[in-house]
Write an enzyme that holds these catalytic residues in place. Structure first.
Site, PDB file in Angstrom:
ATOM      1  N   CYS A  63       0.852  -1.202   0.000  1.00 46.48           N
ATOM      2  CA  CYS A  63       0.000   0.000   0.000  1.00 46.48           C
ATOM      3  C   CYS A  63       0.882   1.245   0.000  1.00 46.48           C
ATOM      4  CB  CYS A  63      -0.914  -0.014   1.228  1.00 46.48           C
ATOM      5  SG  CYS A  63      -2.014   1.413   1.273  1.00 46.48           S
ATOM      6  N   CYS A  67       0.487   4.824   6.907  1.00 52.97           N
ATOM      7  CA  CYS A  67      -0.161   4.682   8.221  1.00 52.97           C
ATOM      8  C   CYS A  67       0.798   3.977   9.198  1.00 52.97           C
ATOM      9  CB  CYS A  67      -1.458   3.899   8.084  1.00 52.97           C
ATOM     10  SG  CYS A  67      -2.490   4.510   6.729  1.00 52.97           S
ATOM     11  N   CYS A  70       0.322   0.267  10.366  1.00 50.53           N
ATOM     12  CA  CYS A  70      -0.161  -0.778   9.459  1.00 50.53           C
ATOM     13  C   CYS A  70       0.956  -1.631   8.848  1.00 50.53           C
ATOM     14  CB  CYS A  70      -0.985  -0.152   8.344  1.00 50.53           C
ATOM     15  SG  CYS A  70      -1.763  -1.399   7.297  1.00 50.53           S
ATOM     16  N   CYS A 107     -16.481  -9.216   5.862  1.00 47.60           N
ATOM     17  CA  CYS A 107     -15.833  -7.925   5.592  1.00 47.60           C
ATOM     18  C   CYS A 107     -14.571  -8.152   4.785  1.00 47.60           C
ATOM     19  CB  CYS A 107     -15.440  -7.238   6.894  1.00 47.60           C
ATOM     20  SG  CYS A 107     -16.780  -7.099   8.066  1.00 47.60           S
ATOM     21  N   CYS A 138     -19.478  -6.174   3.803  1.00 45.71           N
ATOM     22  CA  CYS A 138     -18.783  -4.938   4.158  1.00 45.71           C
ATOM     23  C   CYS A 138     -17.473  -4.949   3.380  1.00 45.71           C
ATOM     24  CB  CYS A 138     -18.502  -4.913   5.662  1.00 45.71           C
ATOM     25  SG  CYS A 138     -17.568  -3.452   6.186  1.00 45.71           S
ATOM     26  N   CYS A 198     -19.354   1.989   8.685  1.00 46.41           N
ATOM     27  CA  CYS A 198     -18.594   1.358   9.756  1.00 46.41           C
ATOM     28  C   CYS A 198     -17.373   2.246   9.943  1.00 46.41           C
ATOM     29  CB  CYS A 198     -18.200  -0.060   9.337  1.00 46.41           C
ATOM     30  SG  CYS A 198     -17.093  -0.855  10.511  1.00 46.41           S
ATOM     31  N   ARG A 270     -17.980  -2.267  18.129  1.00 47.10           N
ATOM     32  CA  ARG A 270     -17.244  -3.527  17.912  1.00 47.10           C
ATOM     33  C   ARG A 270     -15.919  -3.553  18.666  1.00 47.10           C
ATOM     34  NH1 ARG A 270     -16.599  -4.404  12.168  1.00 47.10           N
ATOM     35  NH2 ARG A 270     -18.782  -4.985  12.299  1.00 47.10           N
TER      36      ARG A 270
END
Ligand code: SAM
Ligand code: DTB
Ligand code: SF4
Length: 348
Positions: A63, A67, A70, A107, A138, A198, A270
């Site tokens: 990616c 972040c 991550c 998801c 999702c 979400c 959640r």
């Protein structure tokens, strides 16, 4: 005698919270905070049911974003094995397994900054396939344009996950390749087309309590509360800038779950990443604080989750049951959520 949600029973839906009000909630003695959270929880939900979602990484790693938490950022030197987009068959097999194990929502996550229109084609086939299995769908694919959100809605997608992650004030310390405003813009596109939202965040990244309050304020003051609010505890991945982040006091995690329940009483809260590192007792406290949704299955996206067997045993020990998808499929919570008017609280 009125049975409606009232400010007294803590269950009216507000969108005008101040940071100071939220800090005051977080500061309550824990027993008082849990009482408020439980009170709000019982107005909208059966408190003994837990919604269960299973995650699958459909495109892993490489990616371009940075972040700090991550494993999938190409900028961090982690042991992660990259993988291109899974085939429809691979996704369908994983979804069938998830359904057979009791999940009601599937998801799918992709390590994209923002998908191209072409990227969406195979994902739409996955959404259609998973829906045909009777599962809610999702996806979390990064930033979307308004037109892309519309395409996903037209394909029958139920939820889009896009986390705010932290406060606007702390955001730049965690991510520099996009802005907090970019996150809000995508949430606007999702909401505008009628997709369910979400959105939540990550705790334990070195943020202050004020940052946690500020993140909750951003979520609670959105024009509509996200239908699902994942609260993640940072999974410290070797090679990421946040690998050495200091541990968070577990009671602080419980407090944020409880505050999310008080601020967004009709939303699913959640208990998300980080459960693998939590004791049964800490997870039980989170359920007591109003968490009513989990990720279920051996893996999150790239890191291990609590074992499914352990979850089944823990939920049984606590007398909690899995929520099922009922006939009211377009409103997943409808058959298990209490109508607000059926509140156990009367104010007259
Ligand atoms: N690329 C998309 C995006 O950023 O929106 C979707 C995938 S991304 C992995 C989904 C979410 O997972 C992030 O927003 C973050 O909240 C959460 N996440 C990622 N790594 C995490 C970690 N190490 N610990 C806790 N949560 C994490
Ligand atoms: C969310 O809030 N947490 C999930 C899901 N939404 C996409 C992701 C957690 C990822 C944990 C780290 C990993 O497994 O890579
Ligand atoms: Fe990419 Fe999402 Fe990971 Fe950020 S959180 S590096 S955008 S996969």
């Amino acid at each position: 005698m009125s049975l409606k949600p009232t400010p007294q029973n803590g269950s009216t839906l507000r969108h005008d919270w101040t940071i100071e009000e939220i800090l005051a909630i977080l500061d309550l003695p824990l027993n008082d905070l849990l009482f408020r959270a439980q009170t709000a929880h019982r107005v909208y939900f059966d408190p003994n049911r837990v919604q269960v979602s299973t995650l699958l990484s459909i495109k892993t790693g490489a990616c371009p974003e940075d972040c700090g938490y991550c494993a999938q950022s190409a900028r961090h030197d982690t042991d992660l094995e990259r993988a291109p987009l899974l085939s429809l068959d691979q996704v369908m097999n994983a979804a069938r397994t998830a359904r057979d194990q009791g999940a009601t929502r599937f998801c799918m996550g992709a390590a994209w900054r923002s998908p191209t229109d072409k990227n969406l084609e195979p994902v739409i086939a996955m959404i259609r396939g998973v829906r045909e299995l009777g599962l809610e769908t999702c996806v979390t694919l990064g930033m979307l344009t308004a037109a892309q959100a519309r395409r996903l809605k037209d394909a029958g997608l139920d939820y889009y996950n896009h986390n705010l992650d932290t406060s606007p004030e702390f955001y730049g310390r965690v991510v520099t390749t996009r802005s907090f405003r970019d996150r809000l813009d995508t949430l606007d596109h999702i909401r505008a087309v009628g997709l369910k939202t979400c959105s939540g965040g990550i705790l334990g990244m070195g943020e202050s309590r004020r940052d946690r309050a500020s993140m909750l304020r951003q979520l609670a003051n959105l024009p509509g509360h996200p239908e699902s609010v994942p609260i993640n505890l940072l999974v410290r991945v070797e090679g990421t800038p946040l690998f050495d982040a200091a541990s968070l006091d577990p009671f602080e995690f419980v407090r944020v779950i409880a505050a999310a329940r008080v601020l967004m009483p009709a939303s699913y809260v959640r208990l998300s990443a980080g459960r693998n590192e939590m004791s049964d007792e800490l997870q039980a406290l989170c359920y007591l604080a109003g968490a009513n949704s989990i990720f279920y299955g051996e893996r999150l996206l790239t890191t291990p989750n609590a074992e499914a067997d352990r979850d089944r045993t823990l939920l049984a020990r606590l007398g909690l049951t899995f929520e099922e998808v009922g006939p009211a499929r377009t409103d997943p919570g409808a058959c298990h959520k209490r109508a607000p008017s059926a509140s156990i609280f009367a104010d007259g």
